[in-house]
Design a protein around this motif. Structure first.
Motif, PDB file in Angstrom:
ATOM      1  N   SER A  46       4.287   1.497  -4.514  1.00 48.54           N
ATOM      2  CA  SER A  46       3.229   0.481  -4.627  1.00 48.54           C
ATOM      3  C   SER A  46       2.186   0.930  -5.798  1.00 48.54           C
ATOM      4  CB  SER A  46       2.585   0.317  -3.328  1.00 48.54           C
ATOM      5  OG  SER A  46       1.757   1.641  -3.058  1.00 48.54           O
ATOM      6  N   PRO A  47       1.325  -0.093  -6.041  1.00 51.90           N
ATOM      7  CA  PRO A  47       0.206   0.499  -6.909  1.00 51.90           C
ATOM      8  C   PRO A  47      -0.755   1.514  -6.472  1.00 51.90           C
ATOM      9  CG  PRO A  47       0.172  -1.904  -6.879  1.00 51.90           C
ATOM     10  CD  PRO A  47       1.530  -1.340  -5.931  1.00 51.90           C
ATOM     11  N   VAL A  48      -0.636   1.702  -5.123  1.00 58.45           N
ATOM     12  CA  VAL A  48      -1.521   2.601  -4.583  1.00 58.45           C
ATOM     13  C   VAL A  48      -0.702   4.263  -4.678  1.00 58.45           C
ATOM     14  CG1 VAL A  48      -2.531   3.773  -2.401  1.00 58.45           C
ATOM     15  CG2 VAL A  48      -2.667   0.984  -2.983  1.00 58.45           C
ATOM     16  N   LEU A  49       0.591   3.882  -4.379  1.00 57.20           N
ATOM     17  CA  LEU A  49       1.601   5.087  -4.546  1.00 57.20           C
ATOM     18  C   LEU A  49       1.587   5.650  -6.052  1.00 57.20           C
ATOM     19  CD1 LEU A  49       3.034   7.206  -2.623  1.00 57.20           C
ATOM     20  CD2 LEU A  49       5.024   5.580  -3.310  1.00 57.20           C
ATOM     21  N   PHE A  91       0.878  -1.274  -0.046  1.00 56.59           N
ATOM     22  CA  PHE A  91       0.146  -0.111   0.022  1.00 56.59           C
ATOM     23  C   PHE A  91       0.883   1.242   0.073  1.00 56.59           C
ATOM     24  CE2 PHE A  91      -3.419  -2.450   2.365  1.00 56.59           C
ATOM     25  CZ  PHE A  91      -3.804  -3.094   1.199  1.00 56.59           C
ATOM     26  N   ARG A  92       2.123   1.328   0.538  1.00 55.67           N
ATOM     27  CA  ARG A  92       2.785   2.552   0.483  1.00 55.67           C
ATOM     28  C   ARG A  92       4.036   2.203  -0.284  1.00 55.67           C
ATOM     29  NH1 ARG A  92       2.496   5.252   5.257  1.00 55.67           N
ATOM     30  NH2 ARG A  92       4.610   5.629   5.442  1.00 55.67           N
ATOM     31  N   TYR A  93       5.246   1.586  -0.031  1.00 59.21           N
ATOM     32  CA  TYR A  93       6.380   1.690  -0.900  1.00 59.21           C
ATOM     33  C   TYR A  93       7.177   0.481  -0.568  1.00 59.21           C
ATOM     34  CZ  TYR A  93       8.432   4.645   2.856  1.00 59.21           C
ATOM     35  OH  TYR A  93       8.828   4.893   3.930  1.00 59.21           O
ATOM     36  N   GLY A  94       8.338   0.222  -1.268  1.00 57.16           N
ATOM     37  CA  GLY A  94       9.337  -0.673  -0.995  1.00 57.16           C
ATOM     38  C   GLY A  94      10.713  -0.072  -1.448  1.00 57.16           C
ATOM     39  N   TRP A  95      11.657  -0.993  -1.581  1.00 56.01           N
ATOM     40  CA  TRP A  95      13.034  -0.696  -2.018  1.00 56.01           C
ATOM     41  C   TRP A  95      13.697  -1.569  -2.926  1.00 56.01           C
ATOM     42  CZ3 TRP A  95      14.122   4.372  -0.925  1.00 56.01           C
ATOM     43  CH2 TRP A  95      13.509   4.915  -0.085  1.00 56.01           C
ATOM     44  N   ASN A  96      14.406  -1.087  -3.951  1.00 55.00           N
ATOM     45  CA  ASN A  96      15.233  -1.689  -4.742  1.00 55.00           C
ATOM     46  C   ASN A  96      16.578  -1.757  -3.984  1.00 55.00           C
ATOM     47  OD1 ASN A  96      17.607  -2.404  -6.467  1.00 55.00           O
ATOM     48  ND2 ASN A  96      16.266  -1.848  -8.186  1.00 55.00           N
TER      49      ASN A  96
END
Length: 388
Positions: free
Chosen positions: A163-166, A141-146
């Protein structure tokens, strides 16, 4: 063959925006009225796209410039969702107000399909989707990292994975969340601030322009939840207040449900490389059985013991498709003879005791219809032993 046609022929499942690209482009030109920020179509055109234009054939305005050279000048829009028009209109109004929309209902009532159609018509893409599961994390729902870039460069916009939401927030589009009640409560609650503050903080990028991502106009969320999943991961009161709830009921009209089952099953069988050759009478019997067991009452008014499993329209489509594939590739007499076995496979999915309920249905409505002289129901009654 257009590029979209080529992509369609090479994939099993085609998104709504690809499948109905011509209709969407036509409606964008046909109705040039006011539309909310970021919307592909006007709210009225979104309703027409989903519910169809009825008997009316729409025409492009004189002197209008089509978005594509291959657009027809006239088009009759077919309905894609079998349900109340008022429901669709309420959904469209909710999205136009940039409020979250939660579609709830029994499994197999086309909540996901309605969500996909709404997203495709509103913003041109239904792909910004999160599939809720017990393993879904807050990153969805928020974000991740490479992590390769994160280790090499440290926190940066390049290392941030939206994320898709972001992504929907940045672009003013619709994010879809399937089976939201399958997510753990602490994961669901990541949406509370997103739907209220309309922004996501990225503490790792503090001191940069990317430390706060604010939603641009047009962003909203469509979520779905099954009534059977209540209690799996109950939504908090705070999150519920940020959604408008709309209940998607099973199809009330038997003829409309039969037509939908035929259309959807035909598409499945055609994708399998064959023609659909199941008799209309068999489809009517199939839908009748599903409706009787779903409601606990036959069309004649006889009481029926309902099984614990959900006898959804989606399940009926799968049975009809299986009958169609069997008729095409493994022909062995009357396809009606295969129906009891497929019904048993559906009914026994959750509770072995439902086997007895299906036999009870055979001893009740099926037997009584056979006694009334129906050849088809007599044949089904004769097949009772195949249910043991």
């Amino acid at each position: 063959m257009t590029l979209t046609d080529e992509a369609t022929s090479a994939t099993q499942v085609v998104s709504a925006e690809q499948r109905y690209a011509t209709e969407l482009a036509f409606l964008a030109v046909h109705d040039d009225g006011p539309r909310p920020p970021g919307w592909l179509l006007t709210p009225r055109a979104v309703v027409t796209f989903i519910c169809g234009s009825g008997e009316e054939t729409l025409s492009l305005p004189a002197g209008s410039l089509p978005a594509r050279d291959d657009l027809p000048s006239k088009l009759r829009v077919a309905p894609k969702f079998v349900g109340e028009r008022a429901l669709v209109e309420r959904c469209v109004v909710t999205l136009a107000g940039e409020r979250g929309l939660l579609l709830v209902g029994e499994p197999g009532t086309a909540k996901s399909m309605l969500s996909e159609l709404l997203a495709a018509a509103v913003c041109g893409t239904s792909a910004l989707t999160v599939q809720g599961t017990a393993g879904t994390t807050e990153d969805a729902f928020r974000y991740g990292w490479n992590y390769a870039l994160l280790l090499a460069q440290g926190p940066s916009r390049a290392a941030l994975v939206d994320s898709p939401v972001l992504t929907a927030m940045r672009s003013g589009r619709v994010a879809r969340i399937e089976e939201i009640t399958r997510c753990l409560p602490e994961v669901q609650d990541a949406l509370v601030s997103i739907l209220s503050d309309r922004r996501v903080s990225v503490p790792e990028l503090a001191g940069t322009d990317e430390a706060q991502v604010a939603a641009v106009p047009g962003f909203t969320v469509i979520a779905t939840a099954n009534l059977r999943d209540r209690g799996v991961s109950e939504m908090s009161a705070a999150l519920k207040r940020r959604f408008n709830f709309e209940t998607v009921d099973p199809i009330s009209d038997a003829a409309a449900e039969t037509s939908l089952v035929r259309r959807q099953a035909t598409a499945v069988v055609q994708r399998a490389g064959a023609g659909f050759a199941v008799d209309d009478a068999v489809l009517e019997a199939l839908v009748t059985v599903f409706r009787d067991l779903r409601t606990g009452r036959s069309g004649e008014g006889w009481d029926v013991e309902r099984p614990g499993t959900v006898m959804s329209t989606a399940e009926a489509v799968q049975v009809a498709a299986s009958l169609g594939v069997a008729a095409a590739y493994l022909p062995s007499g009357d396809v009606l003879d295969l129906l009891p076995g497929h019904l048993l496979g559906v009914v026994r999915k959750d509770d072995p005791a439902d086997h007895g309920r299906l036999l009870g249905y055979w001893d009740g409505p099926v037997r009584r219809r056979a006694e009334d002289g129906s050849a088809m129901w007599r044949r089904l009654w004769d097949l009772r032993e195949s249910l043991r």
